[in-house]
Design an enzyme around this catalytic site. Structure first.
Site, PDB file in Angstrom:
ATOM      1  N   HIS A   1     -38.003  -5.310  -5.480  1.00 45.86           N
ATOM      2  CA  HIS A   1     -37.559  -5.183  -7.031  1.00 45.86           C
ATOM      3  C   HIS A   1     -38.483  -6.246  -7.950  1.00 45.86           C
ATOM      4  O   HIS A   1     -37.824  -6.241  -9.034  1.00 45.86           O
ATOM      5  CB  HIS A   1     -35.902  -5.793  -6.977  1.00 45.86           C
ATOM      6  CG  HIS A   1     -35.236  -4.982  -6.167  1.00 45.86           C
ATOM      7  ND1 HIS A   1     -33.837  -5.203  -5.976  1.00 45.86           N
ATOM      8  CD2 HIS A   1     -35.315  -3.788  -5.622  1.00 45.86           C
ATOM      9  CE1 HIS A   1     -33.431  -4.397  -5.182  1.00 45.86           C
ATOM     10  NE2 HIS A   1     -34.171  -3.538  -5.172  1.00 45.86           N
TER      11      HIS A   1
ATOM     12  N   THR B   1     -27.606  -9.800   2.200  1.00 43.22           N
ATOM     13  CA  THR B   1     -27.369  -8.944   0.909  1.00 43.22           C
ATOM     14  C   THR B   1     -26.127  -8.138   1.206  1.00 43.22           C
ATOM     15  O   THR B   1     -25.789  -7.983   2.467  1.00 43.22           O
ATOM     16  CB  THR B   1     -28.506  -7.866   1.304  1.00 43.22           C
ATOM     17  OG1 THR B   1     -28.282  -6.828   0.200  1.00 43.22           O
ATOM     18  CG2 THR B   1     -28.527  -7.153   2.685  1.00 43.22           C
ATOM     19  N   SER B   2     -25.773  -7.557   0.012  1.00 49.81           N
ATOM     20  CA  SER B   2     -24.309  -6.892   0.065  1.00 49.81           C
ATOM     21  C   SER B   2     -24.569  -5.570   0.718  1.00 49.81           C
ATOM     22  O   SER B   2     -23.517  -4.763   0.794  1.00 49.81           O
ATOM     23  CB  SER B   2     -23.704  -6.766  -1.513  1.00 49.81           C
ATOM     24  OG  SER B   2     -24.582  -6.213  -2.248  1.00 49.81           O
TER      25      SER B   2
HETATM   26  N1  APR Z   1     -25.900 -16.861   3.106  1.00 51.17           N
HETATM   27  C1  APR Z   1     -26.022 -15.503   3.488  1.00 51.17           C
HETATM   28  N2  APR Z   1     -25.453 -14.553   2.640  1.00 51.17           N
HETATM   29  C2  APR Z   1     -24.593 -15.087   1.617  1.00 51.17           C
HETATM   30  C3  APR Z   1     -24.674 -16.467   1.461  1.00 51.17           C
HETATM   31  C4  APR Z   1     -25.472 -17.295   2.129  1.00 51.17           C
HETATM   32  N3  APR Z   1     -25.265 -18.685   1.800  1.00 51.17           N
HETATM   33  N4  APR Z   1     -23.914 -16.585  -0.018  1.00 51.17           N
HETATM   34  C5  APR Z   1     -23.566 -15.290  -0.238  1.00 51.17           C
HETATM   35  N5  APR Z   1     -24.083 -14.417   0.618  1.00 51.17           N
HETATM   36  C6  APR Z   1     -23.953 -13.089   0.680  1.00 51.17           C
HETATM   37  C7  APR Z   1     -22.630 -12.499  -0.020  1.00 51.17           C
HETATM   38  O1  APR Z   1     -21.823 -12.444   0.846  1.00 51.17           O
HETATM   39  C8  APR Z   1     -23.073 -11.168  -0.368  1.00 51.17           C
HETATM   40  O2  APR Z   1     -23.066  -9.822   0.658  1.00 51.17           O
HETATM   41  O3  APR Z   1     -25.092 -12.566  -0.050  1.00 51.17           O
HETATM   42  C9  APR Z   1     -24.868 -11.256  -0.474  1.00 51.17           C
HETATM   43  C10 APR Z   1     -25.131 -11.182  -2.090  1.00 51.17           C
HETATM   44  O4  APR Z   1     -25.124  -9.826  -2.406  1.00 51.17           O
HETATM   45  P1  APR Z   1     -25.547  -9.506  -3.893  1.00 51.17           P
HETATM   46  O5  APR Z   1     -24.925 -10.692  -4.968  1.00 51.17           O
HETATM   47  O6  APR Z   1     -24.950  -8.054  -4.257  1.00 51.17           O
HETATM   48  O7  APR Z   1     -27.160  -9.543  -3.772  1.00 51.17           O
HETATM   49  P2  APR Z   1     -27.810  -8.296  -3.386  1.00 51.17           P
HETATM   50  O8  APR Z   1     -27.316  -7.908  -2.230  1.00 51.17           O
HETATM   51  O9  APR Z   1     -29.303  -9.178  -3.199  1.00 51.17           O
HETATM   52  O10 APR Z   1     -28.086  -7.365  -4.488  1.00 51.17           O
HETATM   53  C11 APR Z   1     -29.190  -6.232  -4.405  1.00 51.17           C
HETATM   54  O11 APR Z   1     -28.639  -5.553  -6.729  1.00 51.17           O
HETATM   55  O12 APR Z   1     -28.260  -6.505  -8.725  1.00 51.17           O
HETATM   56  C12 APR Z   1     -29.045  -5.833  -8.013  1.00 51.17           C
HETATM   57  O13 APR Z   1     -31.535  -5.810  -8.105  1.00 51.17           O
HETATM   58  C13 APR Z   1     -30.504  -6.653  -7.888  1.00 51.17           C
HETATM   59  O14 APR Z   1     -31.620  -7.145  -5.831  1.00 51.17           O
HETATM   60  C14 APR Z   1     -30.238  -7.203  -6.390  1.00 51.17           C
HETATM   61  C15 APR Z   1     -29.788  -6.073  -5.792  1.00 51.17           C
END
Ligand code: APR
Length: 245
Positions: free
Chosen positions: A120, A190-191
């Protein structure tokens, strides 16, 4: 988190030759970088469609750059956490290791990861939409806002993939190739909601890879994971590394 999950994951990793890792905002959470969808996530406070789309940038480039400048200010003050450090070390520990990240914060590179696919983009890079030239800019705060191209004077944009935009096809091809060949794929922090990134671990599973998920919460990937390690990346990855040695 039950120790047997760590022991099970270590046994799988010990025998692996080709490993692919997909990280998301969760791996930077313990460094102090806000995630997107968590309780304090960025999309809980801001409207993505007002800030992270080509239309938002066309409508109000100053607002969009002020928001990225604010995020850059936060990221400039934080450091990689033990989770980033373990993944950087594994790059040389395993014969074939590919780190694929959705994060734009640059913390994997700061922790020493070199073989890194930034799906990204990167918050420390700008791109001239007219010339396509990508340049690094680490000014905190940014000045001027909005930054302008040194050669053509045009408005620079963040070198970040916005909603509704395609990813760099070469980077994506490399990411899918790494996952298709992997013995093991780890999905960390990642979610698993945003595609095509979220499809990578599924592609690996279809090619016979063992899927290990590290996340405090379940995600849409969880049902497809062979091993789910419930917890924080900054705690689990060092324990997994210790169980490997
Ligand atoms: N360790 C591991 N996982 C964690 C922690 C931690 N300390 N804290 C939170 N999480 C998890 C949450 O449970 C969630 O599943 O990290 C995930 C974060 O999810 P998002 O906030 O949706 O981030 P991400 O998956 O990277 O989003 C993907 O969406 O907004 C767009 O481009 C943006 O790259 C991003 C993409």
């Amino acid at each position: 988190m039950a120790f047997d999950g760590i022991r099970q994951a270590a046994a799988v990793l010990r025998g692996a030759r080709r490993i692919a890792v997909l990280t998301g905002a969760g791996i930077s959470a313990e460094s102090g970088v806000p995630t997107f969808r968590g309780p304090d996530g960025l999309w809980r406070k801001f409207r993505a469609e007002d800030l992270a789309t080509p239309e938002a940038f066309a409508r109000d480039p100053v607002l969009v750059w002020e928001w990225y400048d604010w995020r850059r200010g936060i990221i400039a003050k934080v450091a990689p956490n033990p989770g980033h450090v373990v993944l950087a070390r594994w790059e040389t520990r395993f014969p074939n290791f590919t780190l694929i990240t959705q994060n734009v914060d640059g913390l994997h590179a700061l922790a020493g990861s070199r073989r890194l696919l930034e799906l990204h983009g990167n918050i420390w890079k700008t791109r001239c939409p007219d010339e396509g030239r990508v340049a690094e800019n680490r000014d905190v705060p940014l000045s001027p806002i909005p930054p302008r191209c040194a050669s053509c004077g045009g408005l620079l944009r963040p070198h970040i993939v916005w909603f509704g935009e395609g990813l760099d096809q070469d980077i994506l091809r490399q990411a899918f190739a790494a996952c298709a060949q992997a013995d093991v794929v780890l999905a960390v922090g990642t979610s698993a909601l945003v595609h095509p990134a979220a499809s990578l671990p599924l592609a690996a599973a279809e090619s016979g890879a063992t899927v290990i998920e590290i996340n405090p919460d379940p995600t849409p990937l969880t049902p497809h994971a062979d091993i789910s390690l419930r917890g924080k990346a900054g705690e689990i990855l060092p324990r997994l590394a210790a169980a490997l040695d």
